[in-house]
Design a protein around this motif. Structure first.
Motif, mmCIF file in Angstrom:
data_model
loop_
_atom_site.group_PDB
_atom_site.id
_atom_site.type_symbol
_atom_site.label_atom_id
_atom_site.label_comp_id
_atom_site.label_asym_id
_atom_site.label_seq_id
_atom_site.Cartn_x
_atom_site.Cartn_y
_atom_site.Cartn_z
ATOM 1 N N PRO A 26 3.036 7.609 18.072
ATOM 2 C CA PRO A 26 2.875 8.242 19.297
ATOM 3 C C PRO A 26 3.967 8.791 19.747
ATOM 4 C CG PRO A 26 2.747 6.051 19.613
ATOM 5 C CD PRO A 26 2.729 6.162 18.129
ATOM 6 N N ALA A 27 4.114 9.963 20.720
ATOM 7 C CA ALA A 27 5.269 10.445 21.342
ATOM 8 C C ALA A 27 5.958 9.314 22.144
ATOM 9 C CB ALA A 27 4.856 11.534 21.943
ATOM 10 N N SER A 29 7.504 9.842 24.690
ATOM 11 C CA SER A 29 7.390 10.022 26.122
ATOM 12 C C SER A 29 6.116 9.680 26.650
ATOM 13 C CB SER A 29 7.638 11.924 26.452
ATOM 14 O OG SER A 29 6.482 12.226 25.763
ATOM 15 N N GLU A 30 4.954 9.682 25.460
ATOM 16 C CA GLU A 30 3.830 8.973 25.904
ATOM 17 C C GLU A 30 3.698 7.530 26.014
ATOM 18 O OE1 GLU A 30 -0.558 8.893 23.953
ATOM 19 O OE2 GLU A 30 0.850 9.946 23.312
ATOM 20 N N VAL A 31 4.534 6.930 25.259
ATOM 21 C CA VAL A 31 4.703 5.367 25.469
ATOM 22 C C VAL A 31 5.299 4.844 26.608
ATOM 23 C CG1 VAL A 31 5.522 3.435 24.243
ATOM 24 C CG2 VAL A 31 4.559 5.313 22.809
ATOM 25 N N GLY A 33 5.582 6.594 29.368
ATOM 26 C CA GLY A 33 4.833 6.938 30.442
ATOM 27 C C GLY A 33 3.777 6.154 30.794
ATOM 28 N N LYS A 34 3.109 5.567 29.855
ATOM 29 C CA LYS A 34 1.903 4.597 29.936
ATOM 30 C C LYS A 34 2.381 3.224 30.539
ATOM 31 C CE LYS A 34 -1.275 6.702 26.653
ATOM 32 N NZ LYS A 34 -2.148 6.443 25.461
ATOM 33 N N THR A 37 3.310 3.388 33.878
ATOM 34 C CA THR A 37 2.207 3.433 34.902
ATOM 35 C C THR A 37 1.645 1.894 35.017
ATOM 36 O OG1 THR A 37 1.643 5.519 34.535
ATOM 37 C CG2 THR A 37 -0.238 4.228 35.355
ATOM 38 N N SER A 135 9.944 5.460 33.407
ATOM 39 C CA SER A 135 9.595 7.014 33.974
ATOM 40 C C SER A 135 10.778 7.997 33.861
ATOM 41 C CB SER A 135 9.010 7.128 35.225
ATOM 42 O OG SER A 135 10.027 6.652 36.290
ATOM 43 N N THR A 142 9.552 7.231 19.332
ATOM 44 C CA THR A 142 8.842 6.095 19.008
ATOM 45 C C THR A 142 9.459 5.852 17.556
ATOM 46 O OG1 THR A 142 7.092 6.550 20.322
ATOM 47 C CG2 THR A 142 6.899 4.994 18.517
ATOM 48 N N ASP A 181 0.370 -1.308 26.261
ATOM 49 C CA ASP A 181 1.086 -0.286 27.500
ATOM 50 C C ASP A 181 1.864 -1.008 28.325
ATOM 51 O OD1 ASP A 181 -0.227 1.791 26.430
ATOM 52 O OD2 ASP A 181 -1.963 1.726 27.659
#
Length: 213
Positions: A26-27, A29-31, A33-34, A37, A135, A142, A181
């Protein structure tokens, strides 16, 4: 023979498809970011902190304890004093820090003066803790992924990471490990070679701290 070739070919394609799917990372930035959150909703955690090297104006070398999002924490720390490591117990509650050395009872110190001892409750502070650090991570990549766990390398700006770890005055290389996450480990490497490691576990368990008697 023709049918066998077809079956072998189909099996090869199936295996190739599985390898490609499982090997995709997975990207970064996605990891992060999740994880950012998810960490904003964490109410409490167990933590360990280890400092390898020197941080200006920070005397803590390692610490372990529990903390909650209300700014309460209880645990122990090893503090460098006059060239020696001294282990202390501490309680942080109602904006006051109570600490006890090898001898004697607890001493009360205003939390505003605890910066040099390190304030672990910053970890869950949404404005300067791990959620803010995640963030704000740049160039996240990754580098590992397995069964819901991911490892991401990134750069964190100095003004952001300094809110979590006092004494840092430069951008740092960071390595984040997440599971489902949530952030489980973070390692910050300073240009000087010093490293700060933070490990988190036991999320959202019931925890409160009270002033020592």
């Amino acid at each position: 023979m023709s049918r066998r070739r077809v079956l072998v070919g189909a099996l090869a394609l199936l295996l190739a498809g599985c390898t490609s799917s499982s090997g995709a990372l997975p990207a970064g930035s996605e990891v992060v970011g999740k994880a950012a959150t998810a960490m904003r909703s964490v109410t409490s955690t167990h933590f360990t902190i280890k400092v390898d090297g020197e941080l200006p104006n920070v005397t803590v070398k390692d610490a372990e304890g529990d903390l909650n999002a209300e700014g309460q924490s209880k645990g122990r720390a090893k503090v460098e004093q006059f060239g020696q490591l001294i282990e202390v117990d501490y309680v942080l509650v109602d904006e006051d820090l109570y600490f006890k050395g090898p001898t004697g009872g607890f001493t009360k110190l205003p939390a505003a003066l605890a910066g040099g001892l390190y304030d672990p409750t910053a970890i869950l502070n949404p404005d300067k803790g791990v959620a803010k650090v995640l963030s704000s991570a740049r160039d996240a990549k990754t580098v590992g992924s397995d069964d819901g766990a991911h490892v991401v390398e990134a750069t964190v700006p100095r003004d952001v990471v300094a809110g979590l770890v006092p004494g840092i005055d430069a951008d740092v290389k960071a390595r984040f490990s997440t599971k489902d996450d949530r952030l489980t480990d973070a390692v910050f490497e300073l240009p000087t070679g010093a490293k700060v490691s933070i490990a988190l576990s036991d999320f959202n368990k019931s925890f409160t701290a009270t002033p020592p008697a």
